[in-house]
Design a protein around this motif. Structure first.
Motif, PDB file in Angstrom:
ATOM      1  N   ILE A  27       0.863  -1.170   0.000  1.00  0.00           N
ATOM      2  CA  ILE A  27       0.000   0.000   0.000  1.00  0.00           C
ATOM      3  C   ILE A  27       0.906   1.228   0.000  1.00  0.00           C
ATOM      4  CG2 ILE A  27      -1.792   1.300   1.188  1.00  0.00           C
ATOM      5  CD1 ILE A  27      -2.669  -1.333   2.485  1.00  0.00           C
ATOM      6  N   GLN A  28       0.770   2.055  -1.007  1.00  0.00           N
ATOM      7  CA  GLN A  28       1.667   3.195  -1.140  1.00  0.00           C
ATOM      8  C   GLN A  28       1.504   4.186   0.003  1.00  0.00           C
ATOM      9  OE1 GLN A  28       4.250   3.859  -2.949  1.00  0.00           O
ATOM     10  NE2 GLN A  28       4.473   5.907  -2.056  1.00  0.00           N
ATOM     11  N   SER A  29       0.267   4.497   0.336  1.00  0.00           N
ATOM     12  CA  SER A  29       0.016   5.489   1.366  1.00  0.00           C
ATOM     13  C   SER A  29      -1.179   5.072   2.209  1.00  0.00           C
ATOM     14  CB  SER A  29      -0.230   6.865   0.746  1.00  0.00           C
ATOM     15  OG  SER A  29      -0.499   7.837   1.735  1.00  0.00           O
ATOM     16  N   MET A  30      -1.064   5.252   3.502  1.00  0.00           N
ATOM     17  CA  MET A  30      -2.169   5.052   4.421  1.00  0.00           C
ATOM     18  C   MET A  30      -2.264   6.271   5.322  1.00  0.00           C
ATOM     19  SD  MET A  30      -1.936   1.021   5.512  1.00  0.00           S
ATOM     20  CE  MET A  30      -3.680   0.987   5.985  1.00  0.00           C
ATOM     21  N   GLY A  31      -3.479   6.589   5.705  1.00  0.00           N
ATOM     22  CA  GLY A  31      -3.630   7.760   6.535  1.00  0.00           C
ATOM     23  C   GLY A  31      -4.997   7.870   7.157  1.00  0.00           C
ATOM     24  N   TRP A  32      -5.217   9.042   7.722  1.00  0.00           N
ATOM     25  CA  TRP A  32      -6.442   9.331   8.436  1.00  0.00           C
ATOM     26  C   TRP A  32      -7.003  10.665   7.997  1.00  0.00           C
ATOM     27  CZ3 TRP A  32      -8.532   5.708  11.610  1.00  0.00           C
ATOM     28  CH2 TRP A  32      -7.677   4.673  12.029  1.00  0.00           C
ATOM     29  N   TYR A  33      -8.279  10.677   7.734  1.00  0.00           N
ATOM     30  CA  TYR A  33      -9.037  11.884   7.485  1.00  0.00           C
ATOM     31  C   TYR A  33     -10.098  12.010   8.568  1.00  0.00           C
ATOM     32  CZ  TYR A  33      -7.102  12.395   2.756  1.00  0.00           C
ATOM     33  OH  TYR A  33      -6.274  12.573   1.672  1.00  0.00           O
ATOM     34  N   GLY A  89     -21.043  19.392   9.389  1.00  0.00           N
ATOM     35  CA  GLY A  89     -21.050  20.641   8.656  1.00  0.00           C
ATOM     36  C   GLY A  89     -19.757  20.982   7.956  1.00  0.00           C
ATOM     37  N   ASN A  90     -18.728  20.173   8.144  1.00  0.00           N
ATOM     38  CA  ASN A  90     -17.427  20.436   7.537  1.00  0.00           C
ATOM     39  C   ASN A  90     -17.104  19.406   6.468  1.00  0.00           C
ATOM     40  OD1 ASN A  90     -17.134  22.561   9.325  1.00  0.00           O
ATOM     41  ND2 ASN A  90     -15.786  21.429  10.727  1.00  0.00           N
ATOM     42  N   GLU A  91     -16.153  19.769   5.631  1.00  0.00           N
ATOM     43  CA  GLU A  91     -15.667  18.834   4.634  1.00  0.00           C
ATOM     44  C   GLU A  91     -14.653  17.885   5.256  1.00  0.00           C
ATOM     45  OE1 GLU A  91     -16.059  21.700   0.676  1.00  0.00           O
ATOM     46  OE2 GLU A  91     -14.096  21.069   1.400  1.00  0.00           O
ATOM     47  N   ARG A  92     -14.511  16.749   4.631  1.00  0.00           N
ATOM     48  CA  ARG A  92     -13.517  15.794   5.086  1.00  0.00           C
ATOM     49  C   ARG A  92     -12.119  16.349   4.823  1.00  0.00           C
ATOM     50  NH1 ARG A  92     -14.449   9.591   3.507  1.00  0.00           N
ATOM     51  NH2 ARG A  92     -16.454  10.262   4.403  1.00  0.00           N
ATOM     52  N   GLU A  93     -11.257  16.259   5.822  1.00  0.00           N
ATOM     53  CA  GLU A  93      -9.926  16.824   5.713  1.00  0.00           C
ATOM     54  C   GLU A  93      -8.871  15.824   6.147  1.00  0.00           C
ATOM     55  OE1 GLU A  93      -9.834  20.207   8.302  1.00  0.00           O
ATOM     56  OE2 GLU A  93      -9.759  18.999  10.127  1.00  0.00           O
ATOM     57  N   LEU A  94      -7.703  15.985   5.567  1.00  0.00           N
ATOM     58  CA  LEU A  94      -6.575  15.134   5.924  1.00  0.00           C
ATOM     59  C   LEU A  94      -6.098  15.451   7.327  1.00  0.00           C
ATOM     60  CD1 LEU A  94      -4.279  13.102   5.128  1.00  0.00           C
ATOM     61  CD2 LEU A  94      -2.978  15.124   4.421  1.00  0.00           C
ATOM     62  N   VAL A  95      -5.892  14.421   8.115  1.00  0.00           N
ATOM     63  CA  VAL A  95      -5.281  14.554   9.429  1.00  0.00           C
ATOM     64  C   VAL A  95      -3.802  14.203   9.344  1.00  0.00           C
ATOM     65  CG1 VAL A  95      -5.290  13.793  11.825  1.00  0.00           C
ATOM     66  CG2 VAL A  95      -7.451  14.033  10.576  1.00  0.00           C
ATOM     67  N   ALA A  96      -3.518  13.029   8.834  1.00  0.00           N
ATOM     68  CA  ALA A  96      -2.140  12.575   8.705  1.00  0.00           C
ATOM     69  C   ALA A  96      -2.082  11.420   7.731  1.00  0.00           C
ATOM     70  CB  ALA A  96      -1.569  12.146  10.062  1.00  0.00           C
ATOM     71  N   SER A  97      -0.962  11.283   7.065  1.00  0.00           N
ATOM     72  CA  SER A  97      -0.747  10.163   6.163  1.00  0.00           C
ATOM     73  C   SER A  97       0.713   9.745   6.227  1.00  0.00           C
ATOM     74  CB  SER A  97      -1.147  10.507   4.728  1.00  0.00           C
ATOM     75  OG  SER A  97      -0.326  11.531   4.201  1.00  0.00           O
ATOM     76  N   GLN A 143     -15.013   2.742   7.194  1.00  0.00           N
ATOM     77  CA  GLN A 143     -16.354   3.221   7.502  1.00  0.00           C
ATOM     78  C   GLN A 143     -16.364   4.366   8.506  1.00  0.00           C
ATOM     79  OE1 GLN A 143     -18.673  -0.209   8.658  1.00  0.00           O
ATOM     80  NE2 GLN A 143     -19.004  -0.816   6.529  1.00  0.00           N
ATOM     81  N   GLY A 144     -15.280   4.576   9.191  1.00  0.00           N
ATOM     82  CA  GLY A 144     -15.170   5.679  10.115  1.00  0.00           C
ATOM     83  C   GLY A 144     -15.382   5.257  11.555  1.00  0.00           C
ATOM     84  N   THR A 145     -14.741   5.985  12.448  1.00  0.00           N
ATOM     85  CA  THR A 145     -14.907   5.780  13.879  1.00  0.00           C
ATOM     86  C   THR A 145     -15.032   7.141  14.557  1.00  0.00           C
ATOM     87  OG1 THR A 145     -13.969   4.707  15.853  1.00  0.00           O
ATOM     88  CG2 THR A 145     -12.406   5.697  14.315  1.00  0.00           C
TER      89      THR A 145
END
Length: 121
Positions: free
Chosen positions: A31-37, A42-50, A113-115
């Motif tokens: 897997i080239q990249s794994m991360g968390w959004y 009310g907000n858009e999905r945003e990158l937390v870390a990868s 699916q999200g937590t």
């Protein structure tokens, strides 16, 4: 069929810590990249870390110094250690994987699916 499954979310007080885990299942070569959004109401999905398979990381400025992303490439797992949590960190956190090489093809992008992470007194 590759799937991402998150765990570790919950309710924590400000200043507390949580550790999120994500496991990719299936016959996977890399897997080239794994991360968390994350996505708050009310907000858009945003990158937390990868983190790439080679160890390169990318953090949102709001979490630098507080969150740490790590990977176990052999196990196809990614983790997010969250310290000094703030109410602003409250969101649904989604595991993300990009460039998933399987025995059949290359998956461009997969989501868990999200937590739920809730930081509140």
């Amino acid at each position: 069929q590759v799937q991402l499954v998150e765990s570790g979310g919950g309710l924590v007080q400000p200043g507390g810590s949580l550790r999120l885990s994500c496991a990719a299942s299936g016959t996977i070569f890399s897997i080239q990249s794994m991360g968390w959004y994350r996505q708050a109401p009310g907000n858009e999905r945003e990158l937390v870390a990868s983190r790439t398979i080679g160890g390169l990381t990318d953090y949102d400025d709001s979490v630098k110094g507080r969150f740490t992303i790590s990977r176990d490439n052999a196990k196809n797992e990614v983790y997010l250690q969250m310290n000094s949590l703030k109410p602003e960190d409250t969101a649904v956190y989604f595991c993300n994987a990009e460039g998933i090489v399987t025995e059949e093809d290359v998956e461009d992008l997969l989501w868990g699916q999200g937590t739920q992470v809730t930081v509140s007194s």
